[in-house]
Structure formats: structure tokens, C-alpha cells
Design a protein around this motif. Structure first.
Motif, short mmCIF file in Angstrom:
data_model
loop_
_atom_site.label_atom_id
_atom_site.label_comp_id
_atom_site.label_asym_id
_atom_site.label_seq_id
_atom_site.Cartn_x
_atom_site.Cartn_y
_atom_site.Cartn_z
N ALA A 278 2.26 1.81 -3.46
CA ALA A 278 1.24 2.35 -4.37
C ALA A 278 1.02 3.83 -4.13
O ALA A 278 0.87 4.61 -5.08
CB ALA A 278 -0.07 1.58 -4.20
N LEU A 279 1.01 4.26 -2.87
CA LEU A 279 0.85 5.68 -2.54
C LEU A 279 2.02 6.50 -3.09
O LEU A 279 1.82 7.54 -3.72
CB LEU A 279 0.74 5.87 -1.03
N ARG B 4 4.11 5.70 -5.52
CA ARG B 4 4.07 5.67 -6.98
C ARG B 4 3.03 6.67 -7.51
O ARG B 4 3.30 7.42 -8.45
CB ARG B 4 3.76 4.26 -7.47
N SER B 5 1.85 6.71 -6.90
CA SER B 5 0.80 7.65 -7.32
C SER B 5 1.24 9.10 -7.15
O SER B 5 0.99 9.94 -8.01
CB SER B 5 -0.48 7.41 -6.52
N ALA B 6 1.91 9.38 -6.04
CA ALA B 6 2.39 10.75 -5.80
C ALA B 6 3.45 11.14 -6.84
O ALA B 6 3.42 12.25 -7.38
CB ALA B 6 2.95 10.86 -4.39
N LYS B 7 4.37 10.23 -7.12
CA LYS B 7 5.41 10.52 -8.11
C LYS B 7 4.84 10.74 -9.50
O LYS B 7 5.37 11.53 -10.28
CB LYS B 7 6.43 9.37 -8.16
N GLU B 8 3.76 10.05 -9.82
CA GLU B 8 3.14 10.17 -11.15
C GLU B 8 2.20 11.37 -11.24
O GLU B 8 1.62 11.62 -12.29
CB GLU B 8 2.38 8.89 -11.47
N GLN C 218 -0.65 11.78 -9.66
CA GLN C 218 -2.06 11.41 -9.53
C GLN C 218 -2.74 12.01 -8.30
O GLN C 218 -3.97 11.97 -8.20
CB GLN C 218 -2.20 9.89 -9.52
N LEU C 219 -1.96 12.55 -7.38
CA LEU C 219 -2.53 13.12 -6.16
C LEU C 219 -2.42 14.63 -6.13
O LEU C 219 -2.78 15.26 -5.13
CB LEU C 219 -1.81 12.52 -4.94
N ASP C 220 -1.94 15.23 -7.20
CA ASP C 220 -1.74 16.68 -7.24
C ASP C 220 -3.02 17.46 -6.97
O ASP C 220 -2.98 18.53 -6.36
CB ASP C 220 -1.15 17.11 -8.58
N THR D 264 0.82 -1.20 0.00
CA THR D 264 0.00 0.00 0.00
C THR D 264 0.86 1.26 0.00
O THR D 264 0.57 2.22 -0.73
CB THR D 264 -0.95 -0.01 1.21
#
Length: 66
Positions: free
Chosen positions: A50-51, A53-57, A59-61, A47
Motif C-alpha cells: 500500500a505504501l 502504491r501510494s508513492a507511485k500514484e 499521493q505522498l508527494d 502494508t
């Protein structure tokens, strides 16, 4: 109460707002922040990965938008 071995993130500067990580058994990761060390978040390596990876991509901006 069990004592955990906490490691400070290498990205944390000296002083306040430091992130600490503890992984006592490899299946559980604990996170705490230096200003509130009694508040501990618990997650799994999958988990957390995944968090991150999402931040680096990016997706959480949208979460930081006012």
C-alpha cells in the motif's frame, strides 16, 4: 539474536544510502538503511504494498514539500 538474510535493493547504488530487505517468514518484512543498520523497520507485505502504491500514484508527494 537471530540473524536475518538481508538483500540489497537493486535500485541502491554502490556505497552509502542502500536499502536492505529481509523477509524471514513471509508474514513480516524488515527494512534497514546502510547508514543506520541497527535501526530496523518492520511491516507486513500488505502494508508495504500500500505504501509503494501510494508513492507511485503521487499521493505522498506533499510530504516532501517545505
Amino acid at each position: 539474536m537471530r540473524t536475518h538474510r538481508w538483500r540489497k535493493s537493486s535500485y541502491s547504488a554502490q556505497g552509502a544510502n542502500c536499502l536492505y530487505v529481509s523477509a524471514p517468514d513471509g508474514a513480516t518484512i524488515r527494512l534497514r538503511e546502510s547508514d543506520e543498520p541497527e535501526t530496523i523497520l518492520t511491516t507486513t507485505p500488505t502494508t508495504l504494498s500500500a505504501l509503494i502504491r501510494s508513492a507511485k500514484e503521487g499521493q505522498l508527494d506533499h510530504l516532501g514539500a517545505a
